[in-house]
Scaffold this motif. Structure first.
Motif, PDB file in Angstrom:
ATOM      1  N   UNK A 134     -25.489  52.249 -21.401  1.00  0.00           N
ATOM      2  CA  UNK A 134     -25.299  52.261 -19.933  1.00  0.00           C
ATOM      3  C   UNK A 134     -25.853  50.965 -19.353  1.00  0.00           C
ATOM      4  N   UNK A 135     -27.052  50.596 -19.801  1.00  0.00           N
ATOM      5  CA  UNK A 135     -27.656  49.379 -19.256  1.00  0.00           C
ATOM      6  C   UNK A 135     -26.849  48.139 -19.648  1.00  0.00           C
ATOM      7  N   UNK A 136     -26.402  48.094 -20.894  1.00  0.00           N
ATOM      8  CA  UNK A 136     -25.644  46.913 -21.331  1.00  0.00           C
ATOM      9  C   UNK A 136     -24.310  46.797 -20.586  1.00  0.00           C
ATOM     10  N   UNK A 137     -23.675  47.957 -20.334  1.00  0.00           N
ATOM     11  CA  UNK A 137     -22.410  47.909 -19.559  1.00  0.00           C
ATOM     12  C   UNK A 137     -22.681  47.324 -18.179  1.00  0.00           C
ATOM     13  N   UNK A 138     -23.755  47.800 -17.536  1.00  0.00           N
ATOM     14  CA  UNK A 138     -24.095  47.298 -16.192  1.00  0.00           C
ATOM     15  C   UNK A 138     -24.380  45.795 -16.251  1.00  0.00           C
ATOM     16  N   UNK A 139     -25.108  45.369 -17.277  1.00  0.00           N
ATOM     17  CA  UNK A 139     -25.463  43.948 -17.400  1.00  0.00           C
ATOM     18  C   UNK A 139     -24.223  43.088 -17.621  1.00  0.00           C
ATOM     19  N   UNK A 140     -23.339  43.520 -18.505  1.00  0.00           N
ATOM     20  CA  UNK A 140     -22.139  42.716 -18.761  1.00  0.00           C
ATOM     21  C   UNK A 140     -21.219  42.686 -17.540  1.00  0.00           C
ATOM     22  N   UNK A 141     -21.126  43.825 -16.837  1.00  0.00           N
ATOM     23  CA  UNK A 141     -20.288  43.806 -15.620  1.00  0.00           C
ATOM     24  C   UNK A 141     -20.857  42.794 -14.622  1.00  0.00           C
ATOM     25  N   UNK A 142     -22.184  42.783 -14.496  1.00  0.00           N
ATOM     26  CA  UNK A 142     -22.817  41.857 -13.541  1.00  0.00           C
ATOM     27  C   UNK A 142     -22.689  40.410 -14.006  1.00  0.00           C
ATOM     28  N   UNK A 143     -22.516  40.211 -15.306  1.00  0.00           N
ATOM     29  CA  UNK A 143     -22.475  38.840 -15.838  1.00  0.00           C
ATOM     30  C   UNK A 143     -21.334  38.024 -15.226  1.00  0.00           C
ATOM     31  N   UNK A 144     -20.310  38.722 -14.747  1.00  0.00           N
ATOM     32  CA  UNK A 144     -19.164  38.015 -14.158  1.00  0.00           C
ATOM     33  C   UNK A 144     -19.538  37.348 -12.823  1.00  0.00           C
ATOM     34  N   UNK A 145     -20.723  37.672 -12.281  1.00  0.00           N
ATOM     35  CA  UNK A 145     -21.074  37.203 -10.932  1.00  0.00           C
ATOM     36  C   UNK A 145     -22.155  36.114 -10.909  1.00  0.00           C
ATOM     37  N   UNK A 146     -22.500  35.591 -12.072  1.00  0.00           N
ATOM     38  CA  UNK A 146     -23.538  34.560 -12.063  1.00  0.00           C
ATOM     39  C   UNK A 146     -23.833  34.106 -13.469  1.00  0.00           C
ATOM     40  N   UNK A 147     -25.103  33.722 -13.685  1.00  0.00           N
ATOM     41  CA  UNK A 147     -25.481  33.125 -14.975  1.00  0.00           C
ATOM     42  C   UNK A 147     -26.560  33.989 -15.638  1.00  0.00           C
ATOM     43  N   UNK A 148     -26.107  35.141 -16.122  1.00  0.00           N
ATOM     44  CA  UNK A 148     -27.056  36.117 -16.683  1.00  0.00           C
ATOM     45  C   UNK A 148     -27.296  35.855 -18.167  1.00  0.00           C
ATOM     46  N   UNK A 149     -28.547  36.083 -18.629  1.00  0.00           N
ATOM     47  CA  UNK A 149     -28.874  36.106 -20.056  1.00  0.00           C
ATOM     48  C   UNK A 149     -29.503  37.473 -20.325  1.00  0.00           C
ATOM     49  N   UNK A 150     -29.249  38.009 -21.497  1.00  0.00           N
ATOM     50  CA  UNK A 150     -29.825  39.317 -21.838  1.00  0.00           C
ATOM     51  C   UNK A 150     -30.945  39.109 -22.850  1.00  0.00           C
TER      52      UNK A 150
ATOM     53  N   UNK B 225     -26.655  41.544  -7.648  1.00  0.00           N
ATOM     54  CA  UNK B 225     -27.342  40.926  -6.508  1.00  0.00           C
ATOM     55  C   UNK B 225     -28.222  39.773  -6.980  1.00  0.00           C
ATOM     56  N   UNK B 226     -28.982  40.018  -8.049  1.00  0.00           N
ATOM     57  CA  UNK B 226     -29.875  38.953  -8.540  1.00  0.00           C
ATOM     58  C   UNK B 226     -29.038  37.754  -9.002  1.00  0.00           C
ATOM     59  N   UNK B 227     -27.974  38.041  -9.761  1.00  0.00           N
ATOM     60  CA  UNK B 227     -27.132  36.946 -10.271  1.00  0.00           C
ATOM     61  C   UNK B 227     -26.532  36.156  -9.102  1.00  0.00           C
ATOM     62  N   UNK B 228     -26.048  36.869  -8.091  1.00  0.00           N
ATOM     63  CA  UNK B 228     -25.410  36.182  -6.951  1.00  0.00           C
ATOM     64  C   UNK B 228     -26.424  35.384  -6.147  1.00  0.00           C
ATOM     65  N   UNK B 229     -27.583  36.000  -5.901  1.00  0.00           N
ATOM     66  CA  UNK B 229     -28.566  35.308  -5.067  1.00  0.00           C
ATOM     67  C   UNK B 229     -29.137  34.085  -5.776  1.00  0.00           C
ATOM     68  N   UNK B 230     -29.161  34.089  -7.077  1.00  0.00           N
ATOM     69  CA  UNK B 230     -29.675  32.916  -7.798  1.00  0.00           C
ATOM     70  C   UNK B 230     -28.589  31.850  -7.922  1.00  0.00           C
ATOM     71  N   UNK B 231     -27.406  32.175  -7.463  1.00  0.00           N
ATOM     72  CA  UNK B 231     -26.317  31.208  -7.287  1.00  0.00           C
ATOM     73  C   UNK B 231     -26.137  30.243  -8.479  1.00  0.00           C
ATOM     74  N   UNK B 232     -25.864  30.789  -9.633  1.00  0.00           N
ATOM     75  CA  UNK B 232     -25.558  29.943 -10.786  1.00  0.00           C
ATOM     76  C   UNK B 232     -26.764  29.548 -11.617  1.00  0.00           C
ATOM     77  N   UNK B 233     -27.970  29.808 -11.085  1.00  0.00           N
ATOM     78  CA  UNK B 233     -29.168  29.518 -11.884  1.00  0.00           C
ATOM     79  C   UNK B 233     -29.327  30.634 -12.931  1.00  0.00           C
ATOM     80  N   UNK B 234     -29.994  30.281 -14.039  1.00  0.00           N
ATOM     81  CA  UNK B 234     -30.149  31.244 -15.123  1.00  0.00           C
ATOM     82  C   UNK B 234     -30.983  32.458 -14.680  1.00  0.00           C
ATOM     83  N   UNK B 235     -30.546  33.655 -15.079  1.00  0.00           N
ATOM     84  CA  UNK B 235     -31.278  34.888 -14.769  1.00  0.00           C
ATOM     85  C   UNK B 235     -31.427  35.671 -16.078  1.00  0.00           C
ATOM     86  N   UNK B 236     -32.640  35.694 -16.621  1.00  0.00           N
ATOM     87  CA  UNK B 236     -32.873  36.403 -17.880  1.00  0.00           C
ATOM     88  C   UNK B 236     -33.284  37.842 -17.552  1.00  0.00           C
ATOM     89  N   UNK B 237     -32.424  38.787 -17.924  1.00  0.00           N
ATOM     90  CA  UNK B 237     -32.736  40.191 -17.637  1.00  0.00           C
ATOM     91  C   UNK B 237     -33.140  40.865 -18.943  1.00  0.00           C
TER      92      UNK B 237
END
Ligand code: PEP
Ligand code: MG
Length: 536
Positions: free
Chosen positions: A368-384, A315-327
């Motif tokens: 578990x957290x990393x799996x969730x983060x990588x799965x979400x990475x496909x939907x925006x611009x996530x950084x870990x 949700x965060x990745x999608x709502x930020x619509x391509x902007x960087x999201x550092x989780x």
């Protein structure tokens, strides 16, 4: 004067008369019918009309509150489509009226969602389903949606507010929302934040308060009923300075964060969850510089599962619509204790098992957290980002686990992206070996809250040490500049996500040190932008 405490959902001050929201609760009777076909046609027609209304509300929300909020009504429309099978089945098998079948269906779905204790997001959607059901019932029974027309601006009190009610209200007449129930996570709270209207929930304000004067302090989470003169004066002053800030906000929205000589700095927002997103967007955040993911864990009674985390990050990745999201990965321990982690009692928890130390000790939680983060990475611009690093081996081990998680996803053909990975620099040890660490990662984000605590050896929680606590201590500022230089020597970007990042007295100094990014609570973004734009 009565001061009633609640939970603040959106900061701000409001002064005005209190009014109780008039509810239009539908009392639905179960009536036997003879013609199931005709009743089904009635339902389908009402549903179509409800869908039309939802699209109109979506447009209204789009204009007044933005795209993310308009999506709430899109979601209502989807919920409504899920009603069909159950409603028609109830009409046909029980030979009952459509109103009853819709109410029954709405109750069933909403009960099902309320029971999802491991998923607070879906749990909070129960109210949305009831809202949808009431809409169709109102149409079926030919009743208009209540007006709640006020002749003056009011502090609106109510048991709870549905998203429809919130949007339909003439918001020029609402100074603040105060509810007795509700959660800061609900869509209504999100709407209030986006509309810039102070809001409190879980406040035991009595019905008798209606008609009396009130003050809402959305910072402290208090509503005052019949305030005395001194309190009124104090809040009138606060309101004035709030207004000034809002004007500043309007002026600077949409403008670049750039000095007169052309040096650009990225101003990002710190968030604790999805509920803070709209505020980040409204304040023109160029990205999210710190998503404190541990809040997902803190608000649960048990470990949030992979899917629940995935949905939040997506949700965060999608709502930020391509902007960087550092989780930031889990930063539990020290002042953030969670019972279900069953951590040992420690003499000195700030120096104990916390953050990355927990993740590298209990790898299952981390994976578990990393799996969730990588799965979400496909939907925006996530950084870990990994917190509380002190050694090279910790980063190497964390990177290795992340690599294994990527392989696992690839072997199952689950999409993910090779996201940038950074670390927090929040210990003196990390500052001193910043050159070695910079070779391993894509960015540094300086956590000045902990960096100050560990550099000065002052417990950040202990107010009794205020006398010794020097927020601008030269040792901390030197550590920041050393980190920036080390990062730049290795061509990686360096930001600040601790509270000092928003300190207006230090902004110029940070920019001169060469900081690339400053991440802060959303309301600080525009004031800091102003300072940077005025710099040579
Ligand atoms: C910090 O330490 O500066 C930081 C941003 O992290 P937290 O405040 O969550 O510990
Ligand atoms: Mg920290």
């Amino acid at each position: 004067m009565e001061a009633i405490k609640g939970t603040a959902s959106y900061k701000g001050i409001a002064i005005g008369r209190i009014a109780e929201m008039e509810k239009d609760d539908a009392v639905v009777r179960r009536v036997h019918i003879d013609d199931a076909d005709a009743e089904t046609v009635r339902y389908v027609a009402a549903k179509e009309k409800a869908q039309e209304q939802l699209m109109l509300l979506k447009d209204k929300a789009l204009k007044e509150a933005g795209e993310a909020q308009a999506e709430i009504f899109e979601a209502h429309s989807m919920f409504l489509d899920d009603f069909d099978d159950s409603v028609i089945n109830i009409i046909r098998t029980q030979m009952v009226n459509a109103e009853y079948a819709v109410a029954e269906t709405g109750d069933n779905i909403s009960e099902m969602l309320s029971a999802m204790e491991d998923n607070p997001y879906m749990q909070a959607r129960a109210g949305d389903v009831t809202d949808v059901a009431n809409r169709v019932i109102r149409i079926l029974s030919g009743r208009e949606i209540s007006g709640n027309e006020f002749s003056e601006q009011v502090i609106l009190i109510s048991d709870d507010l549905t998203p429809s009610e919130t949007v339909q209200l003439d918001k020029s007449k609402v100074l603040a929302f105060v509810t007795r129930e509700g959660s800061a996570n609900s869509h209504t709270a999100i709407l209030a934040r986006t509309m810039n209207i102070p809001a409190l929930c879980r406040t035991s304000v009595p019905k008798e308060a209606a008609g009396r004067m009130g003050i809402v302090d959305g910072f402290a989470g208090i509503i005052y009923v019949d305030p005395d003169e001194d309190t009124l004066k104090k809040y009138e002053q606060m309101l004035l300075s709030e207004r000034e800030k809002k004007e500043l906000l309007l002026e600077l929205k949409g403008k670049d964060t750039v000095t007169k000589s052309g040096r650009k700095v990225r101003l990002y927002a710190n968030i604790g969850g999805i509920g803070d997103l709209s505020y980040a967007l409204q304040n023109d955040a160029a990205g999210i510089g710190l998503f404190r993911s541990e809040f997902l864990y803190l608000q649960n009674d048990d470990f949030p599962g992979e899917d629940e985390q995935f949905r939040a990050y997506r949700t965060v990745a999608e709502m930020m619509a391509g902007k960087e999201v550092v989780i930031r990965t889990l930063d539990i321990g020290a002042d953030k204790q969670i019972d279900y982690f069953k951590l040992d009692r420690e003499e000195n928890p700030a120096l104990g098992c916390r953050a990355i130390r927990i993740c590298l000790t209990r790898e299952d939680i981390f994976r578990t957290q990393l799996r969730a983060l990588y799965r979400a990475s496909a939907y925006g611009n996530i950084c870990i980002m990994f917190p509380m690093i002190i050694s090279v081996w910790e980063v190497e081990r964390a990177l290795k686990i992340a690599e294994e998680v990527r392989h696992e996803l690839a072997s199952k053909s689950i999409p993910y992206k090779e996201v940038p990975i950074g670390i927090m620099i929040e210990t003196p040890a990390a500052v001193l070996i910043a050159d070695e660490l910079a070779e391993l990662v894509d960015f540094f984000s300086i956590g000045t809250n902990d960096l100050t605590q560990y550099t000065l050896a002052i417990d950040r929680q202990n107010q009794k040490l205020d006398r010794f606590f020097i927020p601008h201590h030269p040792a901390v500022l030197k550590a920041i500049s050393m980190t920036i230089e080390a990062g730049h020597r290795h061509n990686i970007w360096v930001g600040i996500c601790g509270e000092l990042g928003a300190d207006p007295e230090l902004t110029e100094q940070f920019v001169r040190m060469g900081i690339d990014e400053l991440s802060m609570s959303p309301s600080s973004i525009l004031p800091v932008r102003k300072i940077i734009r005025e710099m040579d």
